[in-house]
Design an enzyme around this catalytic site. Sequence first.
Site, PDB file in Angstrom:
ATOM      1  N   CYS A   1     105.007   4.689  45.160  1.00  0.00           N
ATOM      2  CA  CYS A   1     104.365   4.312  46.414  1.00  0.00           C
ATOM      3  C   CYS A   1     105.459   3.839  47.361  1.00  0.00           C
ATOM      4  O   CYS A   1     106.625   3.806  47.008  1.00  0.00           O
ATOM      5  CB  CYS A   1     103.362   3.191  46.190  1.00  0.00           C
ATOM      6  SG  CYS A   1     102.066   3.577  45.000  1.00  0.00           S
TER       7      CYS A   1
ATOM      8  N   SER B   1      98.395   7.511  43.478  1.00  0.00           N
ATOM      9  CA  SER B   1      97.419   6.951  42.542  1.00  0.00           C
ATOM     10  C   SER B   1      97.828   7.212  41.097  1.00  0.00           C
ATOM     11  O   SER B   1      97.947   8.356  40.680  1.00  0.00           O
ATOM     12  CB  SER B   1      96.038   7.554  42.791  1.00  0.00           C
ATOM     13  OG  SER B   1      95.618   7.288  44.093  1.00  0.00           O
TER      14      SER B   1
ATOM     15  N   ASN C   1     104.133  -1.515  45.472  1.00  0.00           N
ATOM     16  CA  ASN C   1     104.682  -0.296  44.895  1.00  0.00           C
ATOM     17  C   ASN C   1     105.033  -0.616  43.458  1.00  0.00           C
ATOM     18  O   ASN C   1     105.891  -1.452  43.204  1.00  0.00           O
ATOM     19  CB  ASN C   1     105.938   0.135  45.667  1.00  0.00           C
ATOM     20  CG  ASN C   1     106.695   1.249  44.974  1.00  0.00           C
ATOM     21  OD1 ASN C   1     106.128   2.043  44.244  1.00  0.00           O
ATOM     22  ND2 ASN C   1     107.989   1.299  45.209  1.00  0.00           N
TER      23      ASN C   1
ATOM     24  N   ASP D   1      95.459  -2.036  39.364  1.00  0.00           N
ATOM     25  CA  ASP D   1      96.388  -3.120  39.069  1.00  0.00           C
ATOM     26  C   ASP D   1      96.772  -3.870  40.342  1.00  0.00           C
ATOM     27  O   ASP D   1      97.083  -5.057  40.307  1.00  0.00           O
ATOM     28  CB  ASP D   1      97.621  -2.606  38.332  1.00  0.00           C
ATOM     29  CG  ASP D   1      98.361  -1.476  39.032  1.00  0.00           C
ATOM     30  OD1 ASP D   1      97.858  -0.938  40.037  1.00  0.00           O
ATOM     31  OD2 ASP D   1      99.458  -1.115  38.555  1.00  0.00           O
TER      32      ASP D   1
ATOM     33  N   ARG E   1     100.335   5.206  48.941  1.00  0.00           N
ATOM     34  CA  ARG E   1      99.977   5.120  47.523  1.00  0.00           C
ATOM     35  C   ARG E   1      99.991   6.471  46.846  1.00  0.00           C
ATOM     36  O   ARG E   1      99.440   7.446  47.351  1.00  0.00           O
ATOM     37  CB  ARG E   1      98.580   4.507  47.413  1.00  0.00           C
ATOM     38  CG  ARG E   1      98.042   4.381  46.020  1.00  0.00           C
ATOM     39  CD  ARG E   1      96.688   3.662  46.038  1.00  0.00           C
ATOM     40  NE  ARG E   1      96.201   3.460  44.687  1.00  0.00           N
ATOM     41  CZ  ARG E   1      95.010   3.851  44.257  1.00  0.00           C
ATOM     42  NH1 ARG E   1      94.167   4.435  45.088  1.00  0.00           N
ATOM     43  NH2 ARG E   1      94.645   3.652  43.020  1.00  0.00           N
TER      44      ARG E   1
END
Length: 183
Positions: free
Chosen positions: A2, A55, A79, A104, A53
């Site tokens: 990310c 995923s 990140n 998370d 992001r």
Amino acid sequence: MCGIAGIVSLNGRPISDISLRLNKMRDLIKHRGPDQFGTYIADDRKFGIFNNRLSIVGIEDNLDLPLRKNNSSYILSFNGEVYNYRDLRKNLILSGSTFRTNTDTEVLLNGLIKHGTDYIKLIDGMWGLAFIDRNKSSIYLSRDVMGEKPVYYLINEDELIFCSEVAPIISSMKEEPEWNDNA
């Protein structure tokens, strides 16, 4: 992978061109996270933060990035990957936290809100993050000990500029940097 980026006023004045500069930074790190992206610029324009992001955890979840809680009092640009997020999530639920997603990132945000920046000591993983607590007018930048997910930053007279990569920081500077070719 990310990407995170942001610009923060250090002199208390609004950053007039913050949207333009954050967009430029975003364009330079869009390859880091093709699944989602988002920018948050404070109403007073004293800071702006960006997150994109890729995923990996909570793939089906659609996040409002950067992740915010409590009417944007707390903002997280993240990140990385928290390997022990399931155990941390269980403990947070037992202490009263609620979750909208299975990510998370949300576990990390809830932990930082509930326990402060010492919560990082409980994280098993790799990360680069920016956590803003508007109630305290503070920003906390962190990366994992090994630097697997870097956070580069520049502090000049009136701004803090940070990013997952160096080129976007250079592109957002107000003045051309001086290079030391001998270094």
